[in-house]
Structure formats: C-alpha cells, structure tokens
Scaffold this motif. Structure first.
Motif, PDB file in Angstrom:
ATOM      1  N   ALA A  19       0.815  -1.213   0.000  1.00  0.00           N
ATOM      2  CA  ALA A  19       0.000   0.000   0.000  1.00  0.00           C
ATOM      3  C   ALA A  19       0.847   1.261   0.000  1.00  0.00           C
ATOM      4  CB  ALA A  19      -0.931  -0.009   1.211  1.00  0.00           C
ATOM      5  N   GLU A  20       2.024   1.211   0.632  1.00  0.00           N
ATOM      6  CA  GLU A  20       2.869   2.392   0.724  1.00  0.00           C
ATOM      7  C   GLU A  20       3.842   2.511  -0.441  1.00  0.00           C
ATOM      8  OE1 GLU A  20       3.775   3.915   4.973  1.00  0.00           O
ATOM      9  OE2 GLU A  20       4.040   1.742   5.042  1.00  0.00           O
ATOM     10  N   ALA A  21       3.818   1.575  -1.362  1.00  0.00           N
ATOM     11  CA  ALA A  21       4.736   1.640  -2.493  1.00  0.00           C
ATOM     12  C   ALA A  21       4.385   2.829  -3.384  1.00  0.00           C
ATOM     13  CB  ALA A  21       4.682   0.346  -3.298  1.00  0.00           C
ATOM     14  N   VAL A  22       5.409   3.384  -4.030  1.00  0.00           N
ATOM     15  CA  VAL A  22       5.236   4.520  -4.928  1.00  0.00           C
ATOM     16  C   VAL A  22       4.988   3.980  -6.332  1.00  0.00           C
ATOM     17  CG1 VAL A  22       6.282   6.644  -5.798  1.00  0.00           C
ATOM     18  CG2 VAL A  22       6.812   5.849  -3.476  1.00  0.00           C
ATOM     19  N   GLY A  23       3.741   4.077  -6.787  1.00  0.00           N
ATOM     20  CA  GLY A  23       3.374   3.505  -8.082  1.00  0.00           C
ATOM     21  C   GLY A  23       4.218   3.993  -9.243  1.00  0.00           C
ATOM     22  N   PRO A  24       4.422   5.310  -9.397  1.00  0.00           N
ATOM     23  CA  PRO A  24       5.255   5.781 -10.512  1.00  0.00           C
ATOM     24  C   PRO A  24       6.679   5.234 -10.471  1.00  0.00           C
ATOM     25  CG  PRO A  24       3.946   7.582  -9.632  1.00  0.00           C
ATOM     26  CD  PRO A  24       3.766   6.429  -8.693  1.00  0.00           C
ATOM     27  N   ALA A 352      11.516   9.503   1.679  1.00  0.00           N
ATOM     28  CA  ALA A 352      12.602   8.527   1.618  1.00  0.00           C
ATOM     29  C   ALA A 352      12.119   7.157   2.079  1.00  0.00           C
ATOM     30  CB  ALA A 352      13.766   9.000   2.477  1.00  0.00           C
ATOM     31  N   ARG A 353      11.273   7.131   3.094  1.00  0.00           N
ATOM     32  CA  ARG A 353      10.768   5.852   3.621  1.00  0.00           C
ATOM     33  C   ARG A 353       9.952   5.120   2.563  1.00  0.00           C
ATOM     34  NH1 ARG A 353       5.996   4.329   5.964  1.00  0.00           N
ATOM     35  NH2 ARG A 353       6.111   2.520   7.383  1.00  0.00           N
ATOM     36  N   ARG A 354       9.051   5.829   1.895  1.00  0.00           N
ATOM     37  CA  ARG A 354       8.223   5.177   0.882  1.00  0.00           C
ATOM     38  C   ARG A 354       9.071   4.700  -0.290  1.00  0.00           C
ATOM     39  NH1 ARG A 354       3.251   8.061  -1.345  1.00  0.00           N
ATOM     40  NH2 ARG A 354       2.877   5.909  -2.035  1.00  0.00           N
ATOM     41  N   ALA A 355      10.096   5.468  -0.639  1.00  0.00           N
ATOM     42  CA  ALA A 355      10.977   5.035  -1.721  1.00  0.00           C
ATOM     43  C   ALA A 355      11.729   3.771  -1.328  1.00  0.00           C
ATOM     44  CB  ALA A 355      11.949   6.148  -2.081  1.00  0.00           C
ATOM     45  N   LEU A 356      12.248   3.709  -0.115  1.00  0.00           N
ATOM     46  CA  LEU A 356      12.971   2.522   0.339  1.00  0.00           C
ATOM     47  C   LEU A 356      12.052   1.297   0.393  1.00  0.00           C
ATOM     48  CD1 LEU A 356      15.187   4.096   3.137  1.00  0.00           C
ATOM     49  CD2 LEU A 356      16.019   2.973   1.059  1.00  0.00           C
ATOM     50  N   GLU A 360      12.545  -2.005  -1.746  1.00  0.00           N
ATOM     51  CA  GLU A 360      12.604  -3.316  -1.085  1.00  0.00           C
ATOM     52  C   GLU A 360      11.637  -4.286  -1.763  1.00  0.00           C
ATOM     53  OE1 GLU A 360      12.942  -4.946   3.477  1.00  0.00           O
ATOM     54  OE2 GLU A 360      11.494  -3.349   3.058  1.00  0.00           O
ATOM     55  N   TYR A 361      10.456  -3.817  -2.082  1.00  0.00           N
ATOM     56  CA  TYR A 361       9.482  -4.645  -2.803  1.00  0.00           C
ATOM     57  C   TYR A 361      10.016  -5.051  -4.182  1.00  0.00           C
ATOM     58  CZ  TYR A 361       5.605  -5.293  -6.069  1.00  0.00           C
ATOM     59  OH  TYR A 361       4.792  -5.746  -7.076  1.00  0.00           O
ATOM     60  N   LEU A 362      10.703  -4.142  -4.853  1.00  0.00           N
ATOM     61  CA  LEU A 362      11.244  -4.430  -6.183  1.00  0.00           C
ATOM     62  C   LEU A 362      12.527  -5.253  -6.141  1.00  0.00           C
ATOM     63  CD1 LEU A 362      10.736  -0.898  -7.798  1.00  0.00           C
ATOM     64  CD2 LEU A 362       9.417  -2.965  -8.279  1.00  0.00           C
TER      65      LEU A 362
END
Length: 552
Positions: A19-24, A352-356, A360-362
């Motif tokens: 849910a917190e991942a950055v879609g773009p 920065a947290r959402r990017a990390l 991590e998901y990727l």
C-alpha cells in the motif's frame, strides 16, 4: 521478451504492490528494465507493449528519465545513456569487491590468456560484477550485470552450498514458473521445458544433477561448468570468502571453450593458478583499509522540485526522487538508515521511507540483518541499464554529442585517437553537416598527427618534444590549425580525458577559412567544443568507473 515477473505483473495490474509503495517508481523501474533487456533501445510504442502501460504514462516516464540524464529521446526511440550507470555504480562502489579484486582478475586473465569473471549471488541466480574478457573471434559475451540461473553455472553450485531450505524452495518455484529460463536474457533459453518436480515422487533430473554438482562443490571447494549454458563453453570456478564471516563473498571463474581446454582437464590446467589468484584476493580483503566515504549526493530534492516546476506534469517527481534514493549509497556508505538516506538526498523522511519500501518490494534494496532498519543495495540494481552499457566504447559514447555539436555550430565534428607510434591520428567517430562545401573524413582514416589540431592536443599531453606548436597547445589547452593540412581548412581541437586526467582522445570542429575567421573559431567554436568534450568526459568517467572502455 523475457517472461513477465511478479514485479512486472504488479506494475501492470497494481496487484500485490504494498500500500505504501510509490506507483510511478514501480512503473519507472519497469521501463528501465525493459530497455535494458532490449539492449538499451526501444520505441515508445514498443515500451507500451512491453510494460502494458498507457502511452501517456510511458511518455511521462521517459521524459522524466531524459531529464535525469538516464535516457535520451533519439528520433522515435528511447535510448539508455551512460547517466543511468550511476545507479549500478552506486551498488558496485558500495560492494567494494570490483575495486579490491578486479586487478587480480585482470592479471589472471592476462597470464592465462582466458576470460576471467567475478560473480555474486542474486537470490537463485548469479550476477557478474567484473569481467576481464579476451578479445578474439570466439570470445565470451557476458557483461557486468548479466544475470544467469544458478543451476547452469559453476559459480551457482558454489553459492548453493550455502543455501537454506527456503532458498531451495524459491529455486524450485522459479524453475516451475519459468522452465525455459526466459527470464534470463543473457543465456540461451532451454530448447525444451525442463521437467519440473511432480507429486508422484518422480525424481527431477535437473534438480538431481544440480544437487550432485552442489555436493561436489561442497566437497572439493571448486566447481566446473561443462557446457551447461551452451555447447563449447566451459569454466572452472573457486569461491572468494569474506574474511570476517567465512562465507562466499563472490566467485572467481576462468572461462574458455572446449577447443582450448576440455572440461575434464580444467582442474589440472587452470584451477591451480585460479586458486593462487583467489588466495591473493582473500589476502587483499583481509588487509584492505576501511573505505573513506565519498561525497554523498547533494541538492537532489531541490533539483527535482525545480524540474517539476519547469516541466509540469511531464516530470514525474516521485519517480525522480525514488531513483535518487539509490544514489545515496556508495563507497563507504554500503548500509544506510532511513535518516541517513533522508540526510544525503535532502528528501523528507516520509518520502525517503516510501521510496525505500518500494525498492525493497522491487528487490533493489534489502534490510540489513541484525541492524535497526538499515538498508543496503542488492545486485538487482544492475538490472537498471548496466549490462547493455558495460561494453560500450568511446566512439559510441561520443557519437550523440558530436551530432549535437555539429547541429549546433553547423560545422562537422570528429573524434580521433593517436596511433600506437604517435605519428598519426585515426578518426573513430564523426558527425557531418549538409553543406555543399564541407569536411568529410571517414571513420578509420589516418592523418599526420603533427599537422592536425586533433594530433597536436594529443601530442601535447604525451610529453613529446615541445615544438612551438605543441608548446602553444599545451599552454592553451586547445590547438588551432590554419590551412596547414590543406588550403582553406581550419580546425580547432580539445582533448578528452579519462578518469586519471590523461588525454585518451580529442574532439575537433573543422571549417572553411571563408566561413570563419581565426577569431571566430576561438570565440564561438571553442566554447561549444569544450562543452562537448566535458559531456563526453562525463559519460566516459561514468562508464569507465568499473569497466574498461576501449578508445576505438
């Protein structure tokens, strides 16, 4: 195209993405991966098909990547540029192994006259971090960043000696989902689907064979690849162990073909010298001083904000900010906390947290075990454009810049190098113009070095006997030749320098004396020429940080 991965599926359908991942950011990473798999060039419509994204989304992503210097829009194509190497360079610099062990691998390749590689584990595969390749008609075509399935390599058997049951289960799952290895574009697909385990108790011959090789690697401390990837290709590998943990840090391999070294003879012919080199590598790791942290990137958040204000909706700020997070890592900065990343990039902690979390998901970053939410880059960062650019040459790097220069000044531009004896220059790249009266010197042509502007700036850097012309070029940093080679021909040249500051090539602009005075050449052509040399040097420095870039 390789089989669609779970990450690709999430990017397409939005399923399974945290849910917190950055879609773009997820979609932008997918675009970079598809470009890398295609060799570095795809049209926007091909990217649309490969990613499943809408054309408008592809256009916004590529515009953002172009602004970042990671791609260029070349006619109808999107082309990866050396700027994207800063992502892989961040991983390799943080890893340190290429810098500490690369010279040993290069020396071994020179001694044996065979290709030598260093590889690290990447989940159930292996990924190359250094290549010392022999240049002959039959040569190994693997590149830094290429990913291979573990079971089809000698290094894979050595890494698998440390696998847990969870690792084996992940390997079996991957094989069941992709029996032909289509997700590994660096190796030929299996000709037929390999049999997968079933529930009837029938043995899987691929797993049985791999397990036997893993057992032999555990017993012997080395492994052989006997044409596992394709007919004729053989290799012998030995582990390089981390002196702190005793675990395999990387694997060194000597690669050849059966006409030079049959696989059965590798333990006797190549393994002893490989083991000697590995011992030297491990000694180097034990005695290496702690790294001095290089400068962290600065002003990234300000830059992305300014780009957003200038380009509006065509600039995807969350994508740009997410990718800049990867560049916070580097030499002396192998593991960073959230606070460290936010400080290095200037981004808010929440951003920065959402990017990390997205990385991590990727699979691009991983949490460091036994540390409080510290992160480190993974080998998968090399997916983002590194392989197709890791075997580039200086002429390829220079060509788009020469084209832009020729278009800007409406005069032909060229790149040249000195021949081995220093008496001539050889043209290696060029860009012409559409004028009726123009300079046309083909790539490969040679001219006397002392009579050309290109030759003079190169000779001025070699310490050659200082004639008045060379002394002037050395003092000014450029050479201007007026109708010495041919009546009416004027040219001005500046050097292109490598990471050590040595002039390895030169770039010039040529014109007719009737079109431009000597003063005009210095006042108008020279600044554009110097800017172009700076652009070429910047790309050369990025590309050559962990790879060798041939000058011709």
């Amino acid at each position: 195209m390789p089989a669609m991965t779970a990450v690709d599926a999430g990017a397409r359908a939005g399923a399974g993405v945290p849910a917190e991942a950055v879609g773009p950011l997820v979609r932008g990473v997918g675009v970079l991966r598809r470009l890398a798999e295609a060799g570095g060039t795809l049209s926007p419509s091909a990217l649309e098909r490969a990613t499943g994204l809408a054309r408008s989304t592809v256009d916004r992503i590529t515009a953002t990547l172009a602004r970042m210097g990671y791609v260029r829009l070349d006619g109808r194509d999107v082309v990866l540029t050396p700027g994207v190497l800063e992502l892989g360079n961040a991983y390799l610099a943080a890893l340190r192994l290429p810098a500490l062990l690369g010279a040993h691998a290069d020396a071994l390749a020179d001694e044996l006259d065979e290709s030598v590689s260093l590889a690290v584990a990447d989940r159930d595969g292996i990924r190359f971090i250094h290549q010392a390749t022999r240049r002959r008609a039959l040569s190994v075509s693997f590149r830094i960043g290429d990913l291979l399935p573990a079971e089809r390599t000698a290094p894979g058997a050595l890494f698998a000696t440390e696998w847990t049951e969870r690792d084996w289960a992940r390997w079996r799952t991957r094989r069941a989902e992709d029996p032909r290895d289509t997700a590994f574009p660096a190796v030929p697909p299996r000709p037929e689907p390999a049999p997968a385990p079933d529930t009837a108790g029938t043995a899987d011959p691929v797993e049985a064979a791999f397990a036997d090789r893993v057992g032999a690697a555990r017993r012997d401390g080395w492994a052989v690849d006997d044409q596992l990837i394709e007919p004729g290709l053989v290799a012998v590998s030995a582990p390089v162990r981390d002196p702190r943990t005793g675990r395999v840090a990387c694997v060194a391999s000597v690669v050849s073909h059966t006409s030079r070294h049959p696989a059965a003879e590798l333990p006797a012919t190549l393994l002893p010298r490989l083991r000697t080199a590995v011992a030297a590598m491990e000694a180097g790791l034990r005695t290496a001083p702690p790294p001095e942290p290089g400068p962290a990137p600065a002003g990234l958040a300000t830059w992305t904000t300014a780009s957003k204000q200038e380009l509006g909706r065509d600039f995807v700020e969350s994508l740009a900010r997410g990718l800049t997070v990867l560049t916070a890592f580097g030499e002396g900065r192998p593991a960073l906390s959230l606070t460290d990343v936010a400080r290095a990039t200037g981004l808010p902690r929440a951003t920065a947290r959402r990017a990390l979390l997205t990385h991590e998901y990727l699979g691009l970053v991983a949490a460091v075990p036994h540390e409080d939410r510290a992160f480190t880059l993974t080998p998968r960062v090399l997916d983002l454009g590194f392989p197709p650019l890791s075997r580039t040459t200086l002429p390829r790097l220079a060509q788009p810049h020469l084209r832009a220069l020729a278009d800007r000044v409406s005069e032909p531009a060229a790149l040249a190098v000195l021949t081995a004896d220093g008496t001539e220059i050889q043209y290696t790249a060029g860009a012409g113009t559409g004028g009726v009266l123009t300079v046309r010197i083909p790539v490969g042509a040679r001219l006397p070095a002392a009579a050309t502007s290109l030759g003079r700036v190169l000779l001025a850097d070699t310490g050659a006997a200082a004639s008045p012309a060379l002394a002037e070029a050395r003092a000014r940093g450029y050479a201007l030749v007026d109708e010495e080679l041919e009546s009416g021909l004027r040219s001005v040249a500046v050097p292109v320098r490598d990471r050590t500051g040595r002039a390895v090539a030169a770039v010039n602009v040529a014109t007719h004396a009737a079109r431009r005075s000597l003063e005009d050449c210095v006042e108008h052509l020279l600044p554009a020429l110097r800017a172009t040399a700076d652009d070429i040097q910047r790309d050369l420095h990025r590309a050559s940080r962990f790879t060798k870039v041939p000058t011709a």
